[in-house]
Enzyme design. Structure first.
Site, short mmCIF file in Angstrom:
data_model
loop_
_atom_site.label_atom_id
_atom_site.label_comp_id
_atom_site.label_asym_id
_atom_site.label_seq_id
_atom_site.Cartn_x
_atom_site.Cartn_y
_atom_site.Cartn_z
N ARG A 48 4.11 5.16 17.15
CA ARG A 48 3.42 6.25 16.26
C ARG A 48 4.44 7.56 16.50
O ARG A 48 4.94 8.01 15.54
CB ARG A 48 1.86 6.11 16.39
CG ARG A 48 1.14 4.99 15.73
CD ARG A 48 1.80 4.73 14.42
NE ARG A 48 0.96 3.67 13.81
CZ ARG A 48 1.49 2.66 13.13
NH1 ARG A 48 2.69 2.95 12.43
NH2 ARG A 48 1.05 1.68 12.60
N ASP B 130 -4.38 5.08 14.19
CA ASP B 130 -2.94 5.42 13.74
C ASP B 130 -3.05 6.76 12.73
O ASP B 130 -2.16 7.42 13.38
CB ASP B 130 -2.25 4.34 13.09
CG ASP B 130 -2.14 2.82 13.89
OD1 ASP B 130 -1.89 3.18 15.21
OD2 ASP B 130 -1.86 1.82 13.42
N SER C 197 -1.92 -3.98 6.95
CA SER C 197 -0.99 -3.10 7.93
C SER C 197 -0.90 -3.67 9.18
O SER C 197 -0.75 -3.04 10.03
CB SER C 197 -1.35 -1.88 7.77
OG SER C 197 -2.74 -1.80 8.44
N ASP D 160 0.88 -1.26 0.02
CA ASP D 160 -0.05 -0.13 0.12
C ASP D 160 0.89 1.49 0.08
O ASP D 160 0.58 2.14 -0.81
CB ASP D 160 -1.01 -0.07 0.88
CG ASP D 160 -0.50 -0.14 2.53
OD1 ASP D 160 0.65 -0.61 2.74
OD2 ASP D 160 -1.20 0.26 3.44
#
Lengths: 429, 429, 429, 429
Positions: free
Chosen positions: A94, A123, A179, A15
């Protein structure tokens, strides 16, 4: 004419590779940034892939030590757990990644950053709040929230066709098609991913109705970071973790005599031992930041051990009332971090308060790791408030038992007054 | 001339037997009360012993069902855990016993109640606050806080001599010479007890210094209610627990097809399965009500399973923000209960609030019990707020991903303002 | 043979004078300590009195500046209010006095400290917890809790007779016969005192039943520190208070141009202006530390102004979420301080956290003081997070109103889910 | 072809009149809804205006009694104050209005609702969250967030021209040109409004820089609901408010003997007396839901009196610990309500908990209202936990002062342990 430069958080997968090409198609110069935070990845292959797809620059950086010291350690001091069960492995990673990404953006004069997070998840929020907090003028391109992108690439087929058309290598192994999040702290598989993996793996999930989705047991081969406790060793490992200021400074395998003392080594070793014994698996339904419930299956071996040990040494060395106040701050901290606010005035404030509470959190905890479970065996500390003499039934020491009578009677004043007026009427609860 | 009548919480053991005789010696009529709350005891032998020692009346009552329904169930609704680890097995049992004891005292016209709890512990507080709350005029005789008593009987030898002199049977088996607490919920062994048991069992605990006492591993044969996970079955049991209003209404062993549906049967079965697989062992240092730290070693098999399952179904069916408020109430509730305030206006208020939060906490949780660990496998509920479509990455449904951009940008307003003024200066944490 | 040396907190009044003589009678050497914390007192007369009654040493110390800087200022940073109304004037003064008292005791080698606080109040607790915290080995003599003392001196007559017999001067003016508490922060009159004053003043409180006592209006001449607003000036005073790190560094009377800039001067001036305009009167029933309710009538002029101004500048300069966390800490702090725990690990921790939150609390607040009320007129700060452009309806600036749509829709996801399952059924609240 | 039907929250003013016409222009059928929640408005004139501008239907409804009983009363039970100062007058009115608006929308088969709230404020959020919570499928049209609308009508001139062109009457009096919020609870003027009013009133606010905007004193004639305390009566009014279940059931003017006993009459009378004496003015900078700070000037006379009285009777009748827990819930409730979540699972839960806490909150409070200030004079209750005998210094009653020694010594165990290890080193704070 370029529309400007974008620093793209690049994973090397399908992606973000498509996003890279798509951004170029839209007229941007693209710099890719791939952070090594402990995921299982062929970084050199990813570099070549990014370059071959037209990245103007490729940054691949090892943030593992920083991740441990500046993110995992403060979270450990805070006993950070979201909704009593989720150890925040993704939530903490993150801001670590995004912080570096905006640094690169500033340095490279990029006005834009981009990422491949979806529009329903946490996220995107964690990523972007970090960006806005540290680089307020930045513009964010989130393709999965841009109608032209998501309506075009909706579903795996769209991406595959686009990839084929643009010479983007398509993974032939079915692992983690989307993911799945993996880093030093944990591997997370959630709702969507779970089903994808399921379907790819030909599991028959034919009637994934509302109820089945959350009742459906996780397939055994979903777990990547931890051994199945049924297959794990029949002998425990015994570790001694030494803390200073609420963070581990040394871990020793008591039987083997082996020890580690740098943050990254300590944490990696906890992961190794935890993984070996199947520690840290959880299957939960959690409340996302954006108000929907979502199922997540997590493996967090090292942090599970660390949390157990830290809780133990903390309670051993911290005053009762301070602990209680601090516990309230911990819970708030975990909520803020989950919701993406690692870089915020409130988390900054909480980190300072929590760090202050850890000054005397030092000592050693012994624990046994066996078949998915962590057992605290004992602890010692030069700063302990535990007082063997005070607690002993055989030694009165400075303690006069009569005082307890007064203490109890005074504590009962209020209860007796309450009874006088309202009454409990015998057996009433 | 009698000084009056005392209802004595009688355990059948050495110390409360001595107290019985001593109270008579002091001129009181003594009624003994022994509650069956699931401890391993020969109740008929205890009755005879009390009678032979001169008890005016002997009450032995089976409070097990009441203990489960009115005490363990509300605690389960509250996910009651003290200091993140102690499941409150003793703290919850005390008010159950004392409530009945003061009922007997009122009924029998006794002005006094008495117990054998020591002067440094939590139990005296839990016991007496319940008495004062439900029978405000009661007078309490706590011999272990009366200098003439405790200076005379200090240490085991004093008690033994007194027992021999007064024909009180002295236990010949060394088990639990003092006040190890055992009930349906758990077995607790703490500081003192640990060492006593140790010494009786001839364990060489020769240098019990301050540090050694808390580092000293619990001996394997200390555990009575749970199998050592190393010796527990190699096959998990899979249970399905069905909840209504936040309490279990049925437990089914999925493989065996066996199920239980009365509160006492359900809870006993959870204990059985938990104990079989070594679930619920914890070794902690906790903060006592009276401000000292104390080590406790607990076995709480059934409650450990129940807590896991309840947390899961609760999060599955409860709104995120309600959960967060309720969690705060839970923590307060556990603190109050630990400190002896089960019967208090604040616990009454909290129980009402918490019960109200449980209206929709219904559904089934499947879990696997194996080698000391509880694994949630899945859950289902007609009241779940989980929405598979909403959460799915493949279906947008009513959800517009663009909204998330606005959500994030608005959430960032404050962060950007903060940056504007204070600045994070790059890498600053 | 002396039993040892006692440092007695001496007020110069009847009861502590009797205690002084009584302690000598019991065989102690007595050192008196009288702290000047701003009460209206003839300190030299008190010195002579103590000496004439046989004090071995007399300490009279001016703690006013320390009281303001180390006690009132931190409380101001914490917006310290107990149960939403009581500004803690007495609770904050006690640790200030007791801290110095134990310093003297240590320096003078005294093993004992003593005070004249009664056995039902808060002050005994505040006083003694400070002593134990700072001088753990100290022995405390609290005559009003010693049966021989309180049964002998119970009621005013006993004290008067004792005083006459031992040549202790008896006050001829009837004002404040007992222990009305007065210091720089406030004057407190509570239950007992109120009635005493009443009776002395010949108010007809003949039927002081339960209800009358708390309904009975405070007599107008009870107030000593504040003017009756009905008689206060018809022109407001306008002040500007300048803050740095959350504490006032300057106060200016805007009309008169007069200003003060030392802590003691600033606070005294706030008291003067507040008192002149009748600010800070409150009549409350509060919950004492020991579980009974008690009526208190307070005058706290300066702190009332300061609290208003600090709340204003704090909200102006502090992030929303930090404020919310900090507010929770404030409330806890006030509770601990009320209950006597100024010197405790928890208050120490809270003071550190709160101080940290004040780093940017700087700027100027203008306020008008008039007829018992404080009106905030405006505020300014170099650290304000207020952003006129951002807030303006005429300027969009960096703000896109469309973002709010997304923000709201995302915030509503949870509400709509809730509705889907539970439903609000139309008009249901 | 109509695009559908919109129920527009119509104020009768310039901007919602323009919105009405603009919505029609866009192809919608428009139903207007104007709620009477106590604002000063000519409702018949508004009806005619709406009809003349082409409203398909016009609803004008008197929600005042409902506003008091279902919104103001629960807020009073919760002592609802946001950030310690804002009494939530607007925040509480919005859900009351919007609830009725969506009821009308459902009944009339309208798929859309619309309002005139701006894109930077709180009201859009409160309004829309209520709509989504009670009518999840509704579509919301918020013109001030639609670029075509706000870029066209930005600033007053655009609106005026549009109004003239479409025959919309333009107000000739300059009062409240924008959206000053006025209802039974309060009048609010904020940032923008303040300046607008200023400019209309020809105040020279020529240099409205960042600092001036928040330092600028509110002009005297800005206040509409309360007398200037400088001009208010020189004699106080004395009220007696009687509570049951935490809400007022009667108010009596003690001097005049006049009393009111329906909710609307009681509240209106509190407003009248409060307004007469200048009670309830506040000038604050608050934190908006969307993370910006905003200045608000409020007049809330009745609620200010009510809050004072309720706090007093509540503390008088509620157990100390229950009060503390409940206070925490109050604060959360106020935050949720401020942020628009009146209709949410969390507020529903909190309202239930809070209501439960009010069962014994009954009795009478006497208070004096004078020159902007509310003075509590006394209180009485059949449910009070105040115990005159218990609190008295002259009567020991059932209370043994020696118990306090034990209470204090036990409370100090922890402090002495802390000292033992850490030490306070003398004067350290």
């Amino acid at each position: 004419m370029s529309k400007g430069t974008v620093v793209l958080a690049y994973s090397g997968g399908l992606d973000t590779s498509c996003i890279l090409v798509w951004l170029k198609e839209q007229g941007y110069d693209v710099i890719t940034f791939l952070a090594n935070i402990g995921q299982d990845e062929d970084f050199e292959a990813a570099r070549k892939k990014a370059e071959s797809l037209g990245a103007k620059k490729v940054f691949i950086e090892d943030l593992r030590a920083e991740f441990v010291e500046n993110f995992i350690w403060p979270a450990a001091q805070a006993n950070a757990v979201y909704e009593d069960r989720y150890l925040l492995g993704t939530a903490i990673a993150r801001p670590c990644i995004a912080r570096r990404q905006v640094e690169i953006a500033r340095k490279e004069g990029a006005q834009f950053v981009s990422h491949g997070a979806t529009g329903k998840g946490n996220d995107q929020i964690r990523f972007e709040l970090t960006c806005y907090a540290l680089y307020p003028e930045v513009k964010i391109i989130a393709p999965w929230r841009i109608p032209e992108f998501y309506s075009r690439f909706h579903g795996r087929t769209g991406l595959m066709e686009y990839a084929q058309k643009h010479g983007i290598p398509v993974p032939t192994t079915p692992r983690a098609p989307w993911s799945m999040d993996s880093n030093l702290m944990h591997i997370r598989q959630n709702d969507t991913e779970l089903f994808k993996i399921g379907s790819v793996k030909k599991l028959v999930l034919s009637s994934c109705t509302h109820i089945i989705s959350t009742t459906n047991h996780a397939p055994a081969d979903l777990y990547l970071m931890t051994k199945n406790p049924e297959d794990s060793p029949n002998d425990p490992d015994v570790l001694e973790i030494e803390f200073s200021h609420g963070v581990p400074v040394k871990v020793t395998n008591v039987k083997e005599g082996k020890s580690k003392d740098s943050p990254l080594d300590i944490f990696s070793y906890l992961n190794e031992i935890g993984g070996k014994h199947g520690v840290g698996r959880t299957d939960i339904v959690e409340n996302r930041a954006i108000g929907m419930k979502s199922r997540g299956i997590y493996e967090t071996p090292g942090t599970t051990i660390l949390l157990s040990a830290h809780l133990d040494i903390e309670t051993f060395t911290m005053d009762k009332e301070v602990r209680q106040i601090k516990r309230g701050l911990d819970i708030k901290f975990a909520e803020f971090v989950y919701n993406g606010f690692w870089y915020s005035p409130e988390c900054e404030f909480l980190r300072h308060c929590i760090a202050m509470s850890q000054v005397n959190v030092e000592g050693k905890v012994q624990l046994s790791i066996f078949k998915g479970q962590v057992y605290i065996l004992g602890r010692e500390s030069p700063k302990s408030l535990y007082n063997e003499e005070l607690v002993s039934m055989d030694v009165l020491g400075d303690y006069d038992p009569c005082d307890a009578s007064g203490f109890i009677r005074i504590s009962a004043v209020r209860l007796r007054e309450h009874h006088r007026l309202q009454g409990y009427h015998g057996a009433k609860q």
